[in-house]
Structure formats: structure tokens, C-alpha cells
Design a protein around this motif. Structure first.
Motif, PDB file in Angstrom:
ATOM      1  N   ASP A  30     -75.761 -60.895  -8.887  1.00 12.97           N
ATOM      2  CA  ASP A  30     -75.558 -60.431  -7.453  1.00 12.97           C
ATOM      3  C   ASP A  30     -76.446 -60.928  -6.333  1.00 12.97           C
ATOM      4  OD1 ASP A  30     -74.237 -58.401  -5.600  1.00 12.97           O
ATOM      5  OD2 ASP A  30     -76.061 -56.871  -6.118  1.00 12.97           O
ATOM      6  N   GLY A  31     -75.697 -61.376  -5.342  1.00 15.64           N
ATOM      7  CA  GLY A  31     -76.686 -62.048  -4.222  1.00 15.64           C
ATOM      8  C   GLY A  31     -77.415 -63.117  -4.652  1.00 15.64           C
ATOM      9  N   GLU A  32     -77.010 -64.026  -5.729  1.00 13.81           N
ATOM     10  CA  GLU A  32     -77.785 -65.434  -6.217  1.00 13.81           C
ATOM     11  C   GLU A  32     -76.546 -66.364  -6.316  1.00 13.81           C
ATOM     12  OE1 GLU A  32     -80.133 -64.767  -9.469  1.00 13.81           O
ATOM     13  OE2 GLU A  32     -81.326 -62.851  -8.574  1.00 13.81           O
ATOM     14  N   PHE A  33     -76.980 -67.704  -5.478  1.00 14.30           N
ATOM     15  CA  PHE A  33     -76.053 -68.660  -5.525  1.00 14.30           C
ATOM     16  C   PHE A  33     -76.901 -69.959  -5.961  1.00 14.30           C
ATOM     17  CE2 PHE A  33     -74.295 -65.595  -3.213  1.00 14.30           C
ATOM     18  CZ  PHE A  33     -72.800 -65.509  -3.463  1.00 14.30           C
ATOM     19  N   VAL A  34     -76.449 -70.823  -6.662  1.00 12.18           N
ATOM     20  CA  VAL A  34     -76.932 -72.247  -6.564  1.00 12.18           C
ATOM     21  C   VAL A  34     -75.708 -73.095  -6.635  1.00 12.18           C
ATOM     22  CG1 VAL A  34     -78.621 -71.627  -8.432  1.00 12.18           C
ATOM     23  CG2 VAL A  34     -76.406 -72.394  -9.185  1.00 12.18           C
ATOM     24  N   SER A  35     -76.290 -74.216  -5.881  1.00 11.30           N
ATOM     25  CA  SER A  35     -75.220 -75.468  -5.764  1.00 11.30           C
ATOM     26  C   SER A  35     -74.231 -75.965  -6.863  1.00 11.30           C
ATOM     27  CB  SER A  35     -75.723 -76.487  -4.849  1.00 11.30           C
ATOM     28  OG  SER A  35     -74.926 -77.684  -4.869  1.00 11.30           O
ATOM     29  N   ASP A  36     -73.193 -75.952  -6.801  1.00 11.61           N
ATOM     30  CA  ASP A  36     -72.549 -76.644  -8.251  1.00 11.61           C
ATOM     31  C   ASP A  36     -73.126 -78.091  -8.501  1.00 11.61           C
ATOM     32  OD1 ASP A  36     -70.542 -75.793 -10.354  1.00 11.61           O
ATOM     33  OD2 ASP A  36     -69.374 -77.347  -9.498  1.00 11.61           O
ATOM     34  N   ALA A  37     -73.659 -78.630  -7.548  1.00  9.15           N
ATOM     35  CA  ALA A  37     -74.019 -79.982  -7.708  1.00  9.15           C
ATOM     36  C   ALA A  37     -75.139 -80.224  -8.748  1.00  9.15           C
ATOM     37  CB  ALA A  37     -74.412 -80.810  -6.326  1.00  9.15           C
ATOM     38  N   TYR A  38     -75.859 -79.142  -8.903  1.00  7.55           N
ATOM     39  CA  TYR A  38     -76.927 -79.188  -9.933  1.00  7.55           C
ATOM     40  C   TYR A  38     -76.553 -78.415 -11.285  1.00  7.55           C
ATOM     41  CZ  TYR A  38     -79.872 -81.001  -6.429  1.00  7.55           C
ATOM     42  OH  TYR A  38     -80.356 -81.645  -5.501  1.00  7.55           O
ATOM     43  N   VAL A  39     -75.386 -78.088 -11.258  1.00  9.77           N
ATOM     44  CA  VAL A  39     -74.926 -77.231 -12.712  1.00  9.77           C
ATOM     45  C   VAL A  39     -73.643 -78.039 -13.454  1.00  9.77           C
ATOM     46  CG1 VAL A  39     -73.865 -75.008 -13.658  1.00  9.77           C
ATOM     47  CG2 VAL A  39     -75.283 -75.155 -11.498  1.00  9.77           C
ATOM     48  N   ASN A  40     -73.827 -78.421 -14.620  1.00 11.15           N
ATOM     49  CA  ASN A  40     -73.213 -79.159 -15.260  1.00 11.15           C
ATOM     50  C   ASN A  40     -71.930 -78.381 -15.938  1.00 11.15           C
ATOM     51  OD1 ASN A  40     -71.503 -81.068 -16.962  1.00 11.15           O
ATOM     52  ND2 ASN A  40     -73.372 -81.586 -18.374  1.00 11.15           N
ATOM     53  N   THR A  41     -70.815 -78.176 -15.383  1.00 10.78           N
ATOM     54  CA  THR A  41     -69.590 -77.373 -15.713  1.00 10.78           C
ATOM     55  C   THR A  41     -68.563 -78.436 -16.359  1.00 10.78           C
ATOM     56  OG1 THR A  41     -68.399 -77.621 -13.496  1.00 10.78           O
ATOM     57  CG2 THR A  41     -70.050 -75.867 -13.740  1.00 10.78           C
ATOM     58  N   GLY A  42     -68.886 -79.617 -16.365  1.00 17.47           N
ATOM     59  CA  GLY A  42     -67.873 -80.566 -17.116  1.00 17.47           C
ATOM     60  C   GLY A  42     -66.763 -80.822 -16.347  1.00 17.47           C
ATOM     61  N   ARG A  43     -66.533 -80.415 -15.100  1.00 15.86           N
ATOM     62  CA  ARG A  43     -65.495 -80.812 -14.126  1.00 15.86           C
ATOM     63  C   ARG A  43     -65.555 -80.535 -12.861  1.00 15.86           C
ATOM     64  NH1 ARG A  43     -60.935 -75.823 -15.149  1.00 15.86           N
ATOM     65  NH2 ARG A  43     -60.233 -77.107 -13.394  1.00 15.86           N
ATOM     66  N   ASP A  44     -64.941 -81.243 -12.060  1.00 16.11           N
ATOM     67  CA  ASP A  44     -65.193 -80.992 -10.496  1.00 16.11           C
ATOM     68  C   ASP A  44     -64.070 -79.864 -10.048  1.00 16.11           C
ATOM     69  OD1 ASP A  44     -66.631 -83.281  -9.966  1.00 16.11           O
ATOM     70  OD2 ASP A  44     -64.819 -84.345  -9.718  1.00 16.11           O
ATOM     71  N   GLY A  45     -64.661 -79.061  -9.236  1.00 18.41           N
ATOM     72  CA  GLY A  45     -63.779 -77.956  -8.685  1.00 18.41           C
ATOM     73  C   GLY A  45     -64.069 -76.581  -9.401  1.00 18.41           C
ATOM     74  N   TYR A  46     -63.401 -75.438  -9.165  1.00 17.73           N
ATOM     75  CA  TYR A  46     -63.573 -74.126  -9.788  1.00 17.73           C
ATOM     76  C   TYR A  46     -63.366 -74.290 -11.207  1.00 17.73           C
ATOM     77  CZ  TYR A  46     -63.249 -72.581  -4.819  1.00 17.73           C
ATOM     78  OH  TYR A  46     -63.853 -72.271  -3.460  1.00 17.73           O
ATOM     79  N   VAL A  47     -64.570 -73.415 -11.917  1.00 19.50           N
ATOM     80  CA  VAL A  47     -64.455 -73.137 -13.109  1.00 19.50           C
ATOM     81  C   VAL A  47     -64.499 -71.607 -13.546  1.00 19.50           C
ATOM     82  CG1 VAL A  47     -65.478 -75.124 -13.969  1.00 19.50           C
ATOM     83  CG2 VAL A  47     -66.984 -73.132 -13.582  1.00 19.50           C
ATOM     84  N   ALA A  48     -64.528 -70.975 -12.267  1.00 15.28           N
ATOM     85  CA  ALA A  48     -64.799 -69.326 -12.107  1.00 15.28           C
ATOM     86  C   ALA A  48     -63.775 -68.913 -10.973  1.00 15.28           C
ATOM     87  CB  ALA A  48     -66.094 -68.950 -12.238  1.00 15.28           C
ATOM     88  N   PRO A  49     -63.495 -67.759 -10.946  1.00 13.52           N
ATOM     89  CA  PRO A  49     -62.525 -66.948  -9.864  1.00 13.52           C
ATOM     90  C   PRO A  49     -63.284 -67.255  -8.609  1.00 13.52           C
ATOM     91  CG  PRO A  49     -62.909 -65.333 -11.579  1.00 13.52           C
ATOM     92  CD  PRO A  49     -63.901 -66.466 -12.046  1.00 13.52           C
ATOM     93  N   ARG A  50     -62.575 -67.396  -7.546  1.00 13.87           N
ATOM     94  CA  ARG A  50     -63.425 -67.673  -6.253  1.00 13.87           C
ATOM     95  C   ARG A  50     -63.993 -66.116  -5.845  1.00 13.87           C
ATOM     96  NH1 ARG A  50     -60.152 -71.540  -2.706  1.00 13.87           N
ATOM     97  NH2 ARG A  50     -59.521 -72.845  -4.209  1.00 13.87           N
ATOM     98  N   CYS A  51     -65.192 -66.091  -5.233  1.00 11.40           N
ATOM     99  CA  CYS A  51     -65.675 -64.858  -4.861  1.00 11.40           C
ATOM    100  C   CYS A  51     -65.035 -64.267  -3.548  1.00 11.40           C
ATOM    101  CB  CYS A  51     -67.314 -65.103  -4.436  1.00 11.40           C
ATOM    102  SG  CYS A  51     -68.255 -66.051  -5.508  1.00 11.40           S
ATOM    103  N   SER A  52     -65.019 -63.102  -3.706  1.00 10.17           N
ATOM    104  CA  SER A  52     -63.935 -62.246  -2.840  1.00 10.17           C
ATOM    105  C   SER A  52     -65.130 -61.733  -1.436  1.00 10.17           C
ATOM    106  CB  SER A  52     -63.510 -61.079  -3.173  1.00 10.17           C
ATOM    107  OG  SER A  52     -64.456 -60.213  -3.828  1.00 10.17           O
TER     108      SER A  52
END
Length: 113
Positions: A91-113
Motif C-alpha cells: 500500500d503506497g509503495e512503488f518500484v520501477s519495473d526496470a529493476y524487477v525481474n518479472t521475466g517479460r516486458d509489460g504487465y504481469v499483474a493487474p493495472r492499479c485502479s
């Protein structure tokens, strides 16, 4: 790319804090996938999707994070490319996806509302 995103400290200036993104009680209630932060990087966790938001804590090198939702924000370059995608790790905490190894480009989770 933000100047303070260019080193292995991933714009972190303070000491590393706890690596966990959420407490055990929250983790037990949800089934989200955890993703590793780029090896050798201590990544600042921001209060919003950009480097102009305040730093709320710093992830230790070797941390993993749960991604609850993702949202577009400031463009950042990191070890996993250049992106404007930011991961909401608590809650209220964000990190750039450029530093997280999700294994793919783009969304891997739902879009925040």
C-alpha cells in the motif's frame, strides 16, 4: 533516465531496510508471485510511480517483491530495460519495473485502479 537511477544503488542513498514488501499475515492471505530485484541493486521504494515521489524505504540487495498491481509513471532505465511501468509492492509503495525481474516486458499483474 534519472541520474540517481544509474548506479548499482538504484538511486538509493540511505541504508537498506527490510527486504520484504509485505508482512507475513498479508502474504498468507494472498497468492501473488514474488519477483527478484536485480542482483547487486538496492532499490528505493517510492510513494508513487516516479523518482519525484518520496522514498519510503530501500530494498536490500537480493530482495524479492510481490507485485499487487502495476501502473504507468515516469520512464526509468535499469538492468531490465527502459520502462514507464511501476510495480505496486505494498500500500503506497512503488518500484520501477526496470529493476524487477518479472521475466517479460509489460504487465504481469493487474493495472492499479
Amino acid at each position: 533516465m534519472s541520474i540517481d537511477e544509474s548506479s548499482h544503488t538504484a538511486e538509493a542513498t540511505g541504508p537498506a531496510q527490510a527486504a520484504e514488501a509485505t508482512g507475513p499475515a498479508v502474504q498468507a492471505l494472498t497468492s501473488v508471485t514474488r519477483y527478484p530485484v536485480a542482483p547487486g541493486y538496492r532499490v528505493n521504494v517510492r510513494s508513487g510511480p516516479g523518482t519525484k515521489y518520496r522514498i519510503v524505504r530501500t530494498l536490500a540487495a537480493g530482495a524479492t517483491v510481490a507485485i499487487y498491481c502495476q501502473t504507468p509513471g515516469e520512464w526509468v532505465s535499469g538492468p531490465y530495460g527502459t520502462t514507464n511501468l511501476w510495480d505496486n509492492i505494498a500500500d503506497g509503495e512503488f518500484v520501477s519495473d526496470a529493476y524487477v525481474n518479472t521475466g517479460r516486458d509489460g504487465y504481469v499483474a493487474p493495472r492499479c485502479s
